[in-house]
Each structure stands twice: as C-alpha cells, then as structure tokens.
Design an enzyme around this catalytic site. Structure first.
Site, PDB file in Angstrom:
ATOM      1  N   LYS A 128      -7.808   3.923   9.955  1.00 14.15           N
ATOM      2  CA  LYS A 128      -7.245   2.600   9.704  1.00 14.15           C
ATOM      3  C   LYS A 128      -7.352   1.781  10.987  1.00 14.15           C
ATOM      4  O   LYS A 128      -7.123   2.296  12.085  1.00 14.15           O
ATOM      5  CB  LYS A 128      -5.774   2.763   9.291  1.00 14.15           C
ATOM      6  CG  LYS A 128      -5.088   1.485   8.856  1.00 14.15           C
ATOM      7  CD  LYS A 128      -3.671   1.782   8.336  1.00 14.15           C
ATOM      8  CE  LYS A 128      -2.958   0.531   7.852  1.00 14.15           C
ATOM      9  NZ  LYS A 128      -1.611   0.817   7.315  1.00 14.15           N
ATOM     10  N   SER A 186      -0.667  -0.998   2.718  1.00 15.25           N
ATOM     11  CA  SER A 186      -1.615  -1.707   3.523  1.00 15.25           C
ATOM     12  C   SER A 186      -2.831  -0.883   3.923  1.00 15.25           C
ATOM     13  O   SER A 186      -3.808  -1.445   4.424  1.00 15.25           O
ATOM     14  CB  SER A 186      -0.915  -2.202   4.797  1.00 15.25           C
ATOM     15  OG  SER A 186      -0.463  -1.102   5.562  1.00 15.25           O
ATOM     16  N   SER A 219       2.789   2.397   2.704  1.00 18.93           N
ATOM     17  CA  SER A 219       1.375   2.051   2.849  1.00 18.93           C
ATOM     18  C   SER A 219       0.384   3.206   2.881  1.00 18.93           C
ATOM     19  O   SER A 219      -0.827   2.960   2.882  1.00 18.93           O
ATOM     20  CB  SER A 219       1.171   1.213   4.099  1.00 18.93           C
ATOM     21  OG  SER A 219       1.577  -0.103   3.860  1.00 18.93           O
TER      22      SER A 219
HETATM   23  N1  GLN Z   1       4.332  -3.148   1.504  1.00 23.24           N
HETATM   24  C1  GLN Z   1       5.300  -2.986   2.535  1.00 23.24           C
HETATM   25  C2  GLN Z   1       5.266  -4.197   3.439  1.00 23.24           C
HETATM   26  O1  GLN Z   1       4.578  -5.090   3.124  1.00 23.24           O
HETATM   27  C3  GLN Z   1       5.020  -1.730   3.322  1.00 23.24           C
HETATM   28  C4  GLN Z   1       3.858  -1.854   4.206  1.00 23.24           C
HETATM   29  C5  GLN Z   1       3.608  -0.628   5.027  1.00 23.24           C
HETATM   30  O2  GLN Z   1       4.050   0.474   4.697  1.00 23.24           O
HETATM   31  N2  GLN Z   1       2.928  -0.815   6.131  1.00 23.24           N
HETATM   32  O3  GLN Z   1       5.922  -4.267   4.422  1.00 23.24           O
END
Ligand code: GLN
Length: 489
Positions: free
Chosen positions: A76, A151, A175
């Site tokens: 990532k 994400s 995410s």
């Molecule tokens: N969807 C959640 C957010 O937008 C979690 C994102 C994540 O785990 N990085 O914050």
C-alpha cells in the site's frame, strides 16, 4: 503458478522450478496487461523489482531462503519505501520520494521478498471505496462498475486479480477487512501494537495498524510472521516474545476440529443495517462452524451503536494533528504562487488535499477546539472505553466473535461518494475493533449476485494465531477463497 499458495510458491522457488526473476516478471507482465483497467497500482518500477528478484535468486541459490524469499509482494502506498515515490494517495505527496524504509518494508526486505509496486488507496487512508485517491478510483475485479472497498482498495484489487500474490494494507477503521470482504480475500488487522507503525504515514495514530491481505488465512499467517515484531522506533510497539502465526495451521493441528471453540454471535451484528443476502451467507457460515465442532452463544455488545460516531470524532481529531506536518515547507506539494508565508500554507494545503481530507481536518480541529473538546473529544474517548469494556465482557463468554465484515457486497462507483454518512456506515462492523485495539480477520463466505461477501472473526488481544486457525479450518471445508474473478487470464 498464480493460483499457488505462498507456501507452494516458496517450494517452487526452492526447487528451482521457477526463479524469482521469472516469477516477478510474470507479475509485472500481468500488471502491464491489467492495471490500466483496474488502476490498482500507483507506482511500479520493474528495474528495481527485478534487481531485488536477482538478489533473492542468489540467496535461494545459497540455500538461505525463507518462506517469502523471492516472492513479489505489493505494498500500500502509505508505507515509506526508500527511493520509491510514496504518495499516500494524495496530491500533497505526489512528488515525495522517501529517503527511508518503513519498518514493514524493511522487514519484507530482510525476508527476501520482492517489492512489486505501490498500490492505490484512498487519500491518507480516509475512505471505504478507494474513490478519494488523487490517482483516481480503483475498480473491483469482480465487477468493474463496483468499488473494491477502501482504503486499501489497490492492494485488494491487485491480489484479487492475481496481479500480486499478496499485499500489505493498513486498517484504521476497517481498511484491510472491508476491501478483503468486497474482493474475496482474507485480510487480518492485528492487535494494536503488534506491527510497527514506523514509516507508515499516520492517519489516526491510536487506531492505525498494518496487516496482510492474502488469498487465504494461511497466506496471511506467513505474511504476519514477517510483519510482526517489536520496534523501538514506534513508541506504541509492543515488546513481546515472537510467535509463529503459522503454528496452528500445519497438520495435524491445522486439521483438528474446532471442538472447544465458543463463538459469540452479537445481537447487534445481525439486526437491520445488514443486507439480507450478506446475513444469509454469514448465517450459512455459522452453520458450517457448528459442523466443525464449534459452539455458538448469543452475546451483546451494547455500546456498538456508538462506535461509528465515536470514531468520527477521534479519527479526525488525530488526523487534524497528524496532517499539520504537510505545510508545503518540509516536503510535498507547495503552491507555485503566494504572497507571504500564511498564503503559502493556505494555498499549498488547499491545493494539496482533497475534499474528504479537508472535511476530516475541519471536523478534527473543531472537536479539539476550546469549548468543544469536553463535549465531543472527551465524550468520544469515554465511549471508546465503554466499547472496549463490552468486548472484555463478551470474551468472558466466548473465544471469538463472529459477524459480517461489511453490511453489503461491493457497491457501485459513485453510489455513496456524495453521501459521507452512508460511506461511513460501510465500516459499521469493523470500526469498534480498532477502537478497542483488538485483532480481527475477514474471510470470504460466499457470493450474492456474483459478488463476494466477507465474514469477520474478532478475537481477544494477541489471539491472531487462534483467529487464523479458525479461519483456516473454515477455508479447508468451504473453499470460497479459491474462486477468482473472470477476465484476468
Ligand atoms: N473507512 C474508514 C475511514 O474512512 C476507515 C479507513 C481506514 O481504516 N483507514 O476513516
């Protein structure tokens, strides 16, 4: 070869059936063929990857290979990697070449894994659909009109389409697990503090945790063995004895029934809010677990309904602080024209950050400001404590907690982009786990209208090996995870 487990791939490399250079080239070719449709990678650097592959081949020739030596892994783009563009999905860092390696990157490097490329992601890991990336959305390999989740959407799409054997992700509120669910992968979020955050660009430091995205629980165990471990450069890294996360997976232990395992089924995970088709698939998986010898018990997590609200105070608060460092001075984007210093800060940040990141910074600054701190931030911290207490109570009655990972299968690109609250609710079953700092895994549990659904298993602190075993036993009998999307020959 591309359907080989990581273990089988390592065996092929050790037996000289294939070299790391050939294996890496195979994946680089697949990326050339398929990435333009998926947009899973932000950066590939074939020369750098092949140089690492050659080094791995030399190591293998000396008989010094480990379980990941010579295997290409996608990372990532939140992990700093020396001499690689490291963007975090943002225009702000679109010119940032990291001068050093994140702990996760150096650990894979020491293991002899090949860095295959940097994957697309929501900007600063804020999102559940990979649509907030400066580099454009990622498409779900199971249906190109749908999101892959976020994400870590690029990592998930890359592994699902077999453009990488495995990948890393990070999970602040879901995410790793949610994109795993939406792309038919296995994804593990470890106990907070098990994997070093050094060199992992911070979103919400008290929630962020890196973990593996793989095709099976067994693959995740191999990856976690490399990723986990104490690091004194991360003040929240836990100094514990090393463990072998694969220890429960090999026969005979790996084949033993789940007798003695008590699975808690929280009422709050099976009410309205979850689509009927996901509920049906999760219920079928519960029946499978009973067949495997597990017992189930009804439990309650009474504060669960407050998790998303508490998260959207705490995470933005931490983000507003963490993102203050992007000021156009030390690194990253700087506006071309400005009047004075303040104007330079304002323009650089206005141009460098996307809308969702700005929304979070504004919310975070607001909830931390004098007069609102007690009402919002402190209150959210109290709720966080209640949530942790709910889980502690639950684990007096059960060993693992089971439920859906995500309330729906993959949704259409654009479907929730205009409605932040709908988007935030995608993580309704995953967020509480981060607030409590617990480990959890998502594994495939079937398909609804051709799209994969994910099952989540949550464990008590440091129960990764047990979660992986419970996931692995299910996968031996229910090989949903072996199905792969069409069109990626
Ligand atoms: N969807 C959640 C957010 O937008 C979690 C994102 C994540 O785990 N990085 O914050």
């Amino acid at each position: 070869m591309i359907e080989h487990s990581l273990q089988a791939m390592a065996r092929s490399l050790a037996d000289r059936e294939i070299s790391s250079v050939e294996l890496t080239q195979l994946y680089l070719d697949r990326i050339v063929r398929h990435n333009s449709g998926l947009n899973a990678f932000i950066t590939v650097d074939p020369a750098a990857s092949l140089a690492q592959a050659r080094a791995a081949d030399e190591r293998l020739a000396r008989g010094e290979g480990g379980p990941l030596t010579g295997i290409p892994i996608a990372h990532k783009d939140i992990f700093c990697a020396k001499d690689w563009l490291t963007t975090c999905g943002s225009k702000m860092l679109s010119n940032f070449v990291s001068p050093y390696d994140a702990a996760v990157i150096s650990r894979f490097g020491e293991a002899g894994a090949v860095m295959l490329g940097k994957t697309n992601m929501d900007e600063f890991a804020m999102g559940s659909s990979n649509e907030t990336s400066f580099y454009g959305p990622v498409r779900n390999p199971w249906d190109g009109s749908c999101v892959p989740g976020g994400s870590s959407g690029g990592s998930a799409a890359a592994v699902a389409a077999r453009l990488a054997p495995a990948a890393t992700g990070t999970d602040t509120g879901g995410s790793i697990r949610q994109p795993a669910a939406l792309c038919n992968l296995s994804g593990l979020k470890p106990t907070y503090g098990v994997v070093s955050r050094y060199g992992m660009i911070a979103f919400a430091s008290s929630l962020d945790q890196a973990g593996p995205l793989g095709r099976s629980a067994a693959d995740c165990a191999i990856l976690l063995n490399v990723m986990a471990g104490f690091d004194d450069r991360d003040s929240t890294s836990l100094d514990r004895q090393r463990e072998d996360y694969c220890r429960e997976l090999a026969a005979p232990a790996g084949n033993k029934p789940l007798a003695g395992l008590t699975i808690g089924l929280p009422e709050e995970f099976f009410g309205e809010g979850c689509s009927a088709e996901v509920t049906r698939l999760v219920e079928a998986a519960i029946a499978e677990y009973r067949k495997l010898g597990a017992e189930t018990v009804a439990i309650r997590l009474p504060s669960m309904g407050l998790a998303v609200a508490a998260y959207y105070v705490i995470a933005p608060a931490e983000a507003s602080s963490n993102l203050a460092r992007f000021d156009g001075v030390r690194y990253g984007h700087r506006a071309a024209d400005y009047r004075d210093l303040t104007d330079m800060y304002c323009k650089s940040r206005a141009q460098g950050f996307g809308a969702e990141v700005k929304r979070r910074i504004l919310i975070g600054t607001y909830v931390l400001s004098h007069g609102y701190y007690d009402a919002y931030y402190l209150q959210a911290q109290r709720v966080r404590r209640l949530i942790a207490r709910d889980f502690a109570e639950a684990f007096r009655q059960c060993d693992v907690i089971l439920g859906p990972t995500s309330p729906s299968t993959a949704f259409k690109l654009g479907e929730k982009a205009a409605d932040p609250v709908q988007m935030y609710l995608s993580d309704i079953y995953t967020i509480a786990v981060n607030l409590a700092g617990l480990p959890a895994i998502s594994i495939p549990c079937g398909f609804a209208s051709g799209l994969p659904a994910g099952l989540q298993l949550i464990g008590n602190y440091f129960s990764e090996a047990r979660l992986l075993h419970a996931a692995h036993r299910y996968q031996q009998e229910n090989p949903w995870h072996l199905q792969h999307p069409d069109g990626f020959a």
